[in-house]
Design a protein around this motif. Structure first.
Motif, PDB file in Angstrom:
ATOM      1  N   THR A 124       0.804  -1.243   0.000  1.00 37.27           N
ATOM      2  CA  THR A 124       0.000   0.000   0.000  1.00 37.27           C
ATOM      3  C   THR A 124       0.832   1.286   0.000  1.00 37.27           C
ATOM      4  N   TRP A 125       2.152   1.213   0.199  1.00 40.43           N
ATOM      5  CA  TRP A 125       2.918   2.472   0.314  1.00 40.43           C
ATOM      6  C   TRP A 125       2.995   3.176  -1.032  1.00 40.43           C
ATOM      7  N   ASP A 126       2.643   4.469  -1.011  1.00 39.90           N
ATOM      8  CA  ASP A 126       2.546   5.238  -2.256  1.00 39.90           C
ATOM      9  C   ASP A 126       3.578   6.351  -2.359  1.00 39.90           C
ATOM     10  N   GLY A 127       4.676   6.249  -1.625  1.00 39.90           N
ATOM     11  CA  GLY A 127       5.744   7.238  -1.710  1.00 39.90           C
ATOM     12  C   GLY A 127       5.426   8.546  -1.028  1.00 39.90           C
ATOM     13  N   LYS A 128       4.557   8.527  -0.065  1.00 36.85           N
ATOM     14  CA  LYS A 128       4.158   9.745   0.626  1.00 36.85           C
ATOM     15  C   LYS A 128       4.451   9.626   2.106  1.00 36.85           C
ATOM     16  N   LEU A 129       4.537  10.777   2.752  1.00 32.91           N
ATOM     17  CA  LEU A 129       4.700  10.863   4.194  1.00 32.91           C
ATOM     18  C   LEU A 129       3.667  11.842   4.713  1.00 32.91           C
ATOM     19  N   ASN A 130       2.806  11.356   5.585  1.00 31.29           N
ATOM     20  CA  ASN A 130       1.721  12.178   6.104  1.00 31.29           C
ATOM     21  C   ASN A 130       0.891  12.792   4.984  1.00 31.29           C
TER      22      ASN A 130
END
Length: 410
Positions: A369-375
């Motif tokens: 699920t990680w989409d290269g974003k933080l917060n």
């Protein structure tokens, strides 16, 4: 009173007249001798009889005799306290079979008397021998089949059948013995449960066990109170099974390898990921995609079993296949970091850091699920580093794969 006296006197006169007519020269001495003879009591003849101890009530035992006539008999005492009865005519009969049998083998005495209506005899001792005719029937026990057991397999139990003392008033007991000291435990209960255990360290051999049943009926008159049954216990060794791999125990993911079991006559492999083809052969082909334990149950021709296993460690567990470029622009391509065959890695954890080592993403049981974003904000272009950890349920250790991810702009 006068009439009775007259009758007695008349009888005596008639008797006297007859005697005088027959002996006209009767003297005073002769008259005294006659009077003594007329007053003699009956004399009982000494008798001995024999009766079987199994005679039924009412069975005739013997006829008593004595001097005199019109005798009436009486039983004064019976040593058995009721096994016999005596009728007025002097006939002896069995009266009580239980008392008769309780005196079997004995010579008992009856004390009797006889009366002629005027005089009564002295008590006479009559002996009766009670024959012991009882022959005990031997107890019963069904034959016991031979038993084969596997070494080191603990206690074994056999249920015996057909136990009986036969006679309803008897009881029985059981005992078991072995002819060789091969058994650590050997015992049998009266309900027929026989338990035995082979001594530790005995891997082969045989012994004979004899079971004896004994009742409480005795052996007199040729009777039998025991019966024995014997059977053999054969101890068979368990197979010493092993497994080898033609390519070792550490292989790349997807590698095809052959596992071969030996040491027994028959094999049964437990189904496991990557196992292909027949599972009942000594040799199987496997193609594991993750570290897997392969297990086989091996049986020899004696029916004894052993189990062996081999762990095949797949190095691909540490070199995951995942895209290393992200372009998180929601165009459907490389928008998320995807690990292929993620279902093969349960109990995993993902940690992603930047170049400075700061954690920007962490998740247990990662689900692509990680989409290269933080917060919720896109991360700057550049290189980021991942650590992918998996707990190996077979080896009970944690396997770790490391790599990098490049985030690119539009």
């Amino acid at each position: 009173m006068k009439k009775i006296y007259f009758l007695k006197v008349s009888s005596l006169l008639l008797l006297t007249a007859g005697l005088l007519a027959a002996s006209p020269k009767l003297t005073a001495g002769s008259a005294s001798h006659f009077a003594a003879r007329a007053a003699t009591p009956p004399v009982v003849n000494m008798e001995s009889f024999t009766v079987r101890d199994d005679a039924a009530a009412g069975s005739f035992v013997g006829q008593l005799t004595a001097s005199g006539s019109n005798l009436q008999w009486q039983l004064a005492d019976d040593e058995t306290k009721g096994a016999f009865r005596l009728d007025a005519s002097g006939r002896i009969y069995v009266n009580n079979t239980t008392l008769l049998q309780s005196n079997r083998g004995k010579l008992i005495s009856l004390f009797v008397s006889a009366s002629d209506g005027v005089e009564t005899s002295n008590l006479a001792e009559i002996t009766i021998a009670i024959q012991d005719t009882y022959i005990n029937i031997p107890p019963t026990l069904d034959p016991i089949a031979d038993r084969a057991v596997c070494a080191g397999r603990g206690a074994d139990t056999i249920q015996l059948t057909g136990m009986s003392a036969v006679e309803p008033d008897q009881t029985y007991s059981l005992v078991a013995i072995a002819d060789l000291p091969m058994l650590e435990t050997l015992q049998v209960t009266n309900d027929g449960q026989l338990t035995f255990r082979v001594k530790t360290g005995i891997n082969a051999g045989a012994c004979m066990v004899t079971v004896m049943i004994k009742d409480n009926g005795g052996v007199r008159n040729g009777g039998q109170d025991t019966r024995t049954r014997s059977f053999n216990i054969t101890v068979n060794g368990i197979p010493n099974v092993g497994i080898v791999s033609d390519k070792g125990t550490v292989v790349p993911k997807g590698e095809l390898l052959t596992l071969t079991a030996s040491g027994a006559d028959h094999y049964s492999w437990t189904p496991a990921p990557g196992l292909e083809g027949e599972t009942g052969a000594a040799t199987v082909t496997v193609k594991p995609v993750k570290t897997t334990r392969y297990e086989v149950v091996a049986t020899n021709n004696s029916g004894c079993q052993d189990t062996a296993h081999i762990d095949i460690r797949v190095v691909a567990d540490f070199i995951i296949r995942a895209n290393n470029v992200l372009t998180p622009n929601n165009d459907g391509r490389n928008d998320r970091w995807i690990i292929q065959s993620l279902e093969d890695y349960p109990e995993n954890e993902v940690i992603i850091t930047d170049r400075a080592g700061r954690v920007i993403f962490k998740q247990r049981n990662y689900s692509n699920t990680w989409d290269g974003k933080l917060n919720g904000q896109r991360l700057a272009e550049g290189t980021y580093f991942y650590t992918f950890s998996v707990f190996n349920t077979v080896t009970k250790t944690t396997d770790v794969a490391r790599g990098y991810i490049t985030i690119l702009g539009d």
